[in-house]
Design a protein around this motif. Structure first.
Motif, PDB file in Angstrom:
ATOM      1  N   PRO A 230       0.805  -1.225   0.000  1.00  9.95           N
ATOM      2  CA  PRO A 230       0.000   0.000   0.000  1.00  9.95           C
ATOM      3  C   PRO A 230       0.840   1.278   0.000  1.00  9.95           C
ATOM      4  CG  PRO A 230       0.127  -0.864   2.204  1.00  9.95           C
ATOM      5  CD  PRO A 230       0.891  -1.815   1.336  1.00  9.95           C
ATOM      6  N   GLY A 231       2.164   1.114   0.223  1.00 10.51           N
ATOM      7  CA  GLY A 231       3.018   2.295   0.276  1.00 10.51           C
ATOM      8  C   GLY A 231       2.975   2.928   1.659  1.00 10.51           C
ATOM      9  N   PHE A 232       4.136   3.010   2.311  1.00 11.26           N
ATOM     10  CA  PHE A 232       4.185   3.565   3.655  1.00 11.26           C
ATOM     11  C   PHE A 232       4.472   5.062   3.597  1.00 11.26           C
ATOM     12  CE2 PHE A 232       5.836  -0.801   5.167  1.00 11.26           C
ATOM     13  CZ  PHE A 232       4.541  -1.275   5.202  1.00 11.26           C
ATOM     14  N   PRO A 233       3.722   5.878   4.354  1.00 10.99           N
ATOM     15  CA  PRO A 233       4.068   7.300   4.458  1.00 10.99           C
ATOM     16  C   PRO A 233       5.424   7.479   5.151  1.00 10.99           C
ATOM     17  CG  PRO A 233       1.823   6.899   5.202  1.00 10.99           C
ATOM     18  CD  PRO A 233       2.471   5.563   5.038  1.00 10.99           C
ATOM     19  N   VAL A 234       5.993   8.646   5.019  1.00 13.83           N
ATOM     20  CA  VAL A 234       7.308   8.920   5.606  1.00 13.83           C
ATOM     21  C   VAL A 234       7.259   8.739   7.121  1.00 13.83           C
ATOM     22  CG1 VAL A 234       9.058  10.703   5.953  1.00 13.83           C
ATOM     23  CG2 VAL A 234       7.956  10.457   3.725  1.00 13.83           C
ATOM     24  N   GLY A 235       6.156   9.132   7.746  1.00 11.05           N
ATOM     25  CA  GLY A 235       6.025   8.960   9.193  1.00 11.05           C
ATOM     26  C   GLY A 235       6.026   7.501   9.612  1.00 11.05           C
ATOM     27  N   VAL A 236       5.367   6.647   8.808  1.00 13.62           N
ATOM     28  CA  VAL A 236       5.349   5.210   9.107  1.00 13.62           C
ATOM     29  C   VAL A 236       6.727   4.601   8.879  1.00 13.62           C
ATOM     30  CG1 VAL A 236       4.348   3.002   8.445  1.00 13.62           C
ATOM     31  CG2 VAL A 236       2.897   5.017   8.624  1.00 13.62           C
ATOM     32  N   LEU A 237       7.417   5.035   7.818  1.00 17.75           N
ATOM     33  CA  LEU A 237       8.795   4.559   7.592  1.00 17.75           C
ATOM     34  C   LEU A 237       9.697   4.956   8.755  1.00 17.75           C
ATOM     35  CD1 LEU A 237       9.274   5.353   3.786  1.00 17.75           C
ATOM     36  CD2 LEU A 237       8.807   3.139   4.837  1.00 17.75           C
ATOM     37  N   LEU A 238       9.502   6.163   9.274  1.00 15.12           N
ATOM     38  CA  LEU A 238      10.271   6.597  10.441  1.00 15.12           C
ATOM     39  C   LEU A 238       9.959   5.711  11.648  1.00 15.12           C
ATOM     40  CD1 LEU A 238      12.188   8.679  11.711  1.00 15.12           C
ATOM     41  CD2 LEU A 238      10.174  10.096  12.195  1.00 15.12           C
ATOM     42  N   TYR A 239       8.667   5.388  11.820  1.00 23.61           N
ATOM     43  CA  TYR A 239       8.253   4.501  12.912  1.00 23.61           C
ATOM     44  C   TYR A 239       8.929   3.139  12.774  1.00 23.61           C
ATOM     45  CZ  TYR A 239       5.155   1.445  15.624  1.00 23.61           C
ATOM     46  OH  TYR A 239       4.658   0.510  16.506  1.00 23.61           O
ATOM     47  N   TRP A 240       8.886   2.547  11.574  1.00 28.68           N
ATOM     48  CA  TRP A 240       9.417   1.195  11.390  1.00 28.68           C
ATOM     49  C   TRP A 240      10.939   1.170  11.482  1.00 28.68           C
ATOM     50  CZ3 TRP A 240       6.291  -2.545  12.138  1.00 28.68           C
ATOM     51  CH2 TRP A 240       6.673  -3.853  11.839  1.00 28.68           C
ATOM     52  N   LEU A 241      11.601   2.205  10.951  1.00 28.93           N
ATOM     53  CA  LEU A 241      13.060   2.279  11.059  1.00 28.93           C
ATOM     54  C   LEU A 241      13.480   2.396  12.524  1.00 28.93           C
ATOM     55  CD1 LEU A 241      15.882   2.578   9.814  1.00 28.93           C
ATOM     56  CD2 LEU A 241      15.433   5.027   9.566  1.00 28.93           C
ATOM     57  N   THR A 242      12.754   3.184  13.292  1.00 31.04           N
ATOM     58  CA  THR A 242      13.075   3.328  14.720  1.00 31.04           C
ATOM     59  C   THR A 242      12.892   2.016  15.468  1.00 31.04           C
ATOM     60  OG1 THR A 242      12.331   5.634  14.615  1.00 31.04           O
ATOM     61  CG2 THR A 242      12.594   4.670  16.787  1.00 31.04           C
ATOM     62  N   THR A 243      11.811   1.298  15.188  1.00 32.77           N
ATOM     63  CA  THR A 243      11.585   0.033  15.898  1.00 32.77           C
ATOM     64  C   THR A 243      12.607  -1.023  15.492  1.00 32.77           C
ATOM     65  OG1 THR A 243       9.871  -1.514  16.601  1.00 32.77           O
ATOM     66  CG2 THR A 243       9.942  -0.982  14.273  1.00 32.77           C
ATOM     67  N   ASN A 244      13.087  -0.998  14.230  1.00 30.08           N
ATOM     68  CA  ASN A 244      14.136  -1.930  13.816  1.00 30.08           C
ATOM     69  C   ASN A 244      15.451  -1.637  14.531  1.00 30.08           C
ATOM     70  OD1 ASN A 244      12.436  -3.281  12.124  1.00 30.08           O
ATOM     71  ND2 ASN A 244      13.316  -2.493  10.226  1.00 30.08           N
ATOM     72  N   VAL A 245      15.793  -0.361  14.635  1.00 25.36           N
ATOM     73  CA  VAL A 245      17.026   0.015  15.344  1.00 25.36           C
ATOM     74  C   VAL A 245      16.922  -0.368  16.819  1.00 25.36           C
ATOM     75  CG1 VAL A 245      18.460   1.965  16.039  1.00 25.36           C
ATOM     76  CG2 VAL A 245      17.582   1.849  13.710  1.00 25.36           C
ATOM     77  N   TRP A 246      15.751  -0.173  17.417  1.00 24.98           N
ATOM     78  CA  TRP A 246      15.553  -0.563  18.819  1.00 24.98           C
ATOM     79  C   TRP A 246      15.718  -2.074  18.975  1.00 24.98           C
ATOM     80  CZ3 TRP A 246      14.275   1.993  23.442  1.00 24.98           C
ATOM     81  CH2 TRP A 246      13.887   1.173  24.488  1.00 24.98           C
ATOM     82  N   THR A 247      15.121  -2.825  18.074  1.00 31.12           N
ATOM     83  CA  THR A 247      15.229  -4.292  18.138  1.00 31.12           C
ATOM     84  C   THR A 247      16.678  -4.738  17.998  1.00 31.12           C
ATOM     85  OG1 THR A 247      13.018  -4.494  17.188  1.00 31.12           O
ATOM     86  CG2 THR A 247      14.439  -6.435  17.097  1.00 31.12           C
ATOM     87  N   MET A 248      17.412  -4.116  17.095  1.00 31.40           N
ATOM     88  CA  MET A 248      18.812  -4.484  16.875  1.00 31.40           C
ATOM     89  C   MET A 248      19.642  -4.227  18.132  1.00 31.40           C
ATOM     90  SD  MET A 248      21.298  -3.218  13.780  1.00 31.40           S
ATOM     91  CE  MET A 248      21.086  -1.493  14.216  1.00 31.40           C
ATOM     92  N   GLY A 249      19.479  -3.020  18.746  1.00 26.40           N
ATOM     93  CA  GLY A 249      20.225  -2.718  19.962  1.00 26.40           C
ATOM     94  C   GLY A 249      19.831  -3.610  21.125  1.00 26.40           C
TER      95      GLY A 249
END
Length: 398
Positions: A230-249
């Motif tokens: 469906p295409g992610f808005p920039v805000g959702v991409l920011l949300y998902w990138l942040t949660t991936n970085v949190w998971t990695m750390g």
């Protein structure tokens, strides 16, 4: 869908507005920093609340890894009876207290918040109020840009829609592609870290093959969903990138402090504790390790010598010490050979003497021996002497 998730819309929008009010004291209320940090803070808050589920996920993953050999044995034993196979599997899960769905709990728990944030940002992009976001907050969120891309913009949005949000197609697509690449790379690294460091490599199970497949499937899936439908808005991409970085750390912390026994991270942790003297080990094992280390340190490798150094070694009697010993050995061998030949020759001469005596007894006792007989006797004696002096044959030629 909107009716079912309406309470979550209010919850997500209320959390974002509260963080926005805080960050507006530091940044401009219409800036991308204030709204972007509000979304990042939403992620951090949700992940803190999900820490117990994450711990349960780690335990469930380890239990599943430990049960893989037993599960494989059950599958082989009841290959033709699927119902009995399922019953034995459920019995095994119940006995060990393992839930196969526990490894998916953090993702399942985040899904409602993820969908709610997606819908909130979609309402903002369509100029619609949602939850506690009124018209003034809606206008402020629409003017918020992250590196030139509006929070509600998508990769495939039309130029007219992006122009209404005050952005260009180039800025939006560059920012979204960079964020999608970072999101996929962080997802891949997190899964790869789990497979290479926190898995017991001595046990080969189908579970490892599944995890290895997911390591490549998830990043591709997120990239396709982020760019296409469906295409992610920039805000959702920011949300998902942040949660991936949190998971990695978070995973790096868990792997370092509490790794899976038998994994590479577990061996590294044992070495760190051993170096600090905090590891309690069996005294016999410690002594054996010390003995191995001492033997390795005391072992001396022969030094390499050049040809000139080998030729200038200490000599004995004008010859190298080694060559003297070889000469002495050769001389002893020659003496032994000569002694053996002498004994053989003496034995042969004794036999010829006895033969000569027997011939003399058989000869006629004339007062005047004939010349022919004397000549033949002398010839026989000479031939006997020559035969006695012959070199003994080699044992292999007998």
């Amino acid at each position: 869908m909107d009716t079912i998730l309406s309470p979550l819309y209010y919850a997500v929008s209320w959390i974002i507005v509260q963080f926005h009010s805080f960050y507006s004291l530091i940044f401009d209320e219409n800036s991308g920093a204030a709204w972007g940090l509000s979304i990042v803070s939403l992620v951090v808050l949700i992940r803190i609340c999900l820490i117990p589920l994450f711990v349960k996920q780690i335990k469930s993953t380890r239990n599943m890894q430990a049960l893989q050999p037993k599960m494989k044995a059950i599958q082989e034993r009841y290959k033709s009876d699927k119902q009995r196979q399922s019953e034995e599997m459920m019995k095994l899960y119940k006995e060990t207290g393992t839930n196969p769905l526990s490894s998916c709990l953090p993702i399942l728990a985040q899904s409602p918040f993820f969908i709610s944030l997606y819908q909130v940002l979609s309402h903002i992009a369509n100029n619609q109020t949602v939850g506690v976001i009124n018209q003034s907050l809606l206008e402020s969120a629409q003017r918020a840009h992250i590196f030139g891309a509006p929070l509600a913009a998508k990769f495939l949005d039309t130029p007219e829609k992006l122009e209404a949000l005050g952005a260009s197609v180039t800025n939006v697509r560059v920012v979204t592609v960079i964020m999608i690449v970072l999101m996929s790379a962080s997802q891949f690294y997190t899964q790869r870290q789990l497979m290479t460091k926190n898995v017991d490599l001595t046990v080969k199970t189908p579970f490892m093959q599944q995890q290895k497949m997911l390591m490549y499937v998830f990043p591709i899936m997120f990239a396709v969903f982020g760019i296409g439908f469906p295409g992610f808005p920039v805000g959702v991409l920011l949300y998902w990138l942040t949660t991936n970085v949190w998971t990695m750390g978070q995973q790096m912390f868990v792997i370092r402090r509490n790794p899976t026994p038998g994994s590479k991270a577990f061996e590294e942790r044992q070495q760190r504790l051993r170096a600090k003297g905090k590891l309690k080990e069996d005294p016999a094992e410690v002594e054996a390790r010390k003995a191995v280390e001492e033997a390795r340190q005391n072992r001396q490798q022969p030094k390499r010598q050049s040809k000139a150094q080998r030729q200038t070694q200490p000599t004995t009697g004008g010859k190298p010490a080694g060559s003297g010993s070889k000469t002495a050995g050769a001389g002893g061998a020659q003496r032994r050979t000569r002694a053996g030949a002498g004994s053989s020759a003496s034995g042969a001469s004794d036999a010829d003497a006895s033969k000569k005596q027997s011939l003399e007894k058989q000869a006629p006792q004339d007062s005047k021996p004939k010349g022919g007989s004397s000549a033949s006797g002398s010839r026989n004696a000479k031939s006997g002497q020559r035969k006695g002096q012959q070199r003994p044959k080699h044992p292999s030629k007998k």
